[in-house]
Enzyme design. Sequence first.
Site, PDB file in Angstrom:
ATOM      1  N   GLU A  62      49.522  48.478  20.931  1.00  0.00           N
ATOM      2  CA  GLU A  62      48.596  49.615  21.439  1.00  0.00           C
ATOM      3  C   GLU A  62      47.165  49.327  21.822  1.00  0.00           C
ATOM      4  OE1 GLU A  62      49.736  53.267  19.649  1.00  0.00           O
ATOM      5  OE2 GLU A  62      51.345  53.774  21.035  1.00  0.00           O
ATOM      6  N   GLU A 304      29.942  81.031  -0.554  1.00  0.00           N
ATOM      7  CA  GLU A 304      29.551  82.355   0.141  1.00  0.00           C
ATOM      8  C   GLU A 304      27.944  82.423   0.529  1.00  0.00           C
ATOM      9  OE1 GLU A 304      30.851  85.536  -2.621  1.00  0.00           O
ATOM     10  OE2 GLU A 304      32.767  85.525  -1.445  1.00  0.00           O
TER      11      GLU A 304
END
Length: 473
Positions: A62, A304
Site C-alpha cells: 500500500e 478545571e
Amino acid sequence: MSTIQKLPTGVPGLDVISYGGIPKGRATLIAGRSGAGKSILSLQIACNLARSGVKTIIASIEESAEDLLSTADTLDFGLADLVKEGKIVLADLTRPMEGPTHVSGDFDVEGLIHLVTDLVKKSGATGVVLDSVTALFSPKPTDAHLRSQFFRLVAAFRQLGLTSVLTAEAPGDYGQLTTLGVEDFVCDTVLILRNLVDGERRRRSIEVHKYRRSPHYKGEYPCTMTMQGLTVFPLDARQSAELSEDERFPSGVKGLDEMTHGGWLRDSIVLVRGPSGSGKTTLAGMYARAGATRGERVIYYGFEETKPILLRNFAKVGLSLKELEASGNLRVECRYPEATSPEDLLVALRTGLANFKPSLIVVDSISSIEHSTSERGFRQFMVGLSSLIREHSRSALLTQTIGTFTRDDAAAPYLSTIPDAILVMDYARKPEGLERTMTVLKMRGSQHDTAEHRMNIVPGGLQVERLGKSTPA
C-alpha cells in the site's frame, strides 16, 4: 495444551493482553477498518522485532518505501537506521500508478513467495510483515481461489520459519473480520483494531480476537496513537510486590489525620467527593503541598482551571506552590479534557510516572473527564487510571464533583469500588451562611472515625473539628 514460543512486540500494553507477544514462527492477522491503525501497528511491531534481534522483511503493497520511512521518522521508530544496519529489509511491492491495470488469468501468490524466499536466503530474516493482504488480493478473486491462495501464502511463511504479521481491511467494526471474507482459521492470532465514534468523540480499542494454544485477555481494551506509535491500556489490576503494609502519611489537614487514625495509608487511592464549592480543590492542594514539603515528588493534574489561575487561587488562601515547583518536588500540569482524549490523558500519566517518578498523584477533577467522554469511555479511563497507579505502587487523591451528598448521590456505582478510601465533603445552607462538613465514608484496612466533622476554609487551607463524639469503624 502445548506451550507456544512468543516474541514480545514491544508495543506498550499489547504484550500484557496477549500474555507475552505474538507467536514465534506463526501468522498474526491485524484486522480493522480504514484509519484504525493497522499499518502503524504492523510497522511498530516490525521495528521492535528488528531491534530485539529478529531480522524482518517489510513487504509493503500500500505504501512506497519512501512513505514508510517518512511515517517511521514521524513516530520515532528508527526505521532508517534499522534498514541501514541490515536489521530490516524493505520490499516495495506497490503497483505503478501510471496507466490502467489489466488483469488476466487467476491470481497466484507464487511470485511473492519466491521473492520473500530469496530475501530470506540473502538476509537471514526470520520475520515478515505484509501490509496489506487486502491490497495484495485486489481485484478480489473468487472466494474459493482466494482462500486457497491465502492458505498457500501463510503456509509458505511458516515453512520458511517466519514469524509473520499480516494486515487486512475490515468491512465494519463488528461482524465479518475482513472485506476479503478470509476469516481467522488460517492465522494463529487475530488482533482487531477499532476506531469507533462514541458519543461526539472517537474511541480507539484493540481486541485479541483469537490466540491458538494460548490464554489471552478477553474483550476490547482502550488504546491510542501517540508520537511513539500505538499504546494499549490493559486495565490490569495487578498490584506491585512492594506494597506497603501499614505505612501512613499525613494528609496536610491536622483534623483529617485524626479522623483517619494517623493519616492516609501509603499506596492507597483516595476519592474526595462533594458539590462545587465544598473545598475539594483546596484539600487537593494541601495534599500536594504537604507531600512536596516532606520531600516527596508530587504531580498535580488540574482539569478545571488554567495553571496561572490555579496557582493564584492557592496563593490567595495561603497555599503557595511556586517555591515547591521551583524545588523540583512538585509538578503542576493543567489542561482541559475536551482538548484531548481520556486515552491521551492516560498516556500523559504513564509518561509522568516513568519520567518524574512521583510518590503522590493528584487528579482534580475526574468529573471534568467524565463530562468530556461517554459513560463507557469514562469507566475505561477510571479503571486504566487505577491500574497505572497500582502498577507503580503510588498514592493518589482524586476529586469528584457531585450534588450535595444529602440530595444527590448520582455517581456511577463502580466508582465506589475503585478507591481505597472515600472522603465526603458537603455543606448545608443556614441563615448565617454555609455549614461545611467532612465525613470519612470508607477507608479499607484501617479504623477511622465515621462521625461528621465541621470544616471551615480559612487562611492556610482547611480547618476541621468534631461536631460530636467520634465513632470508630
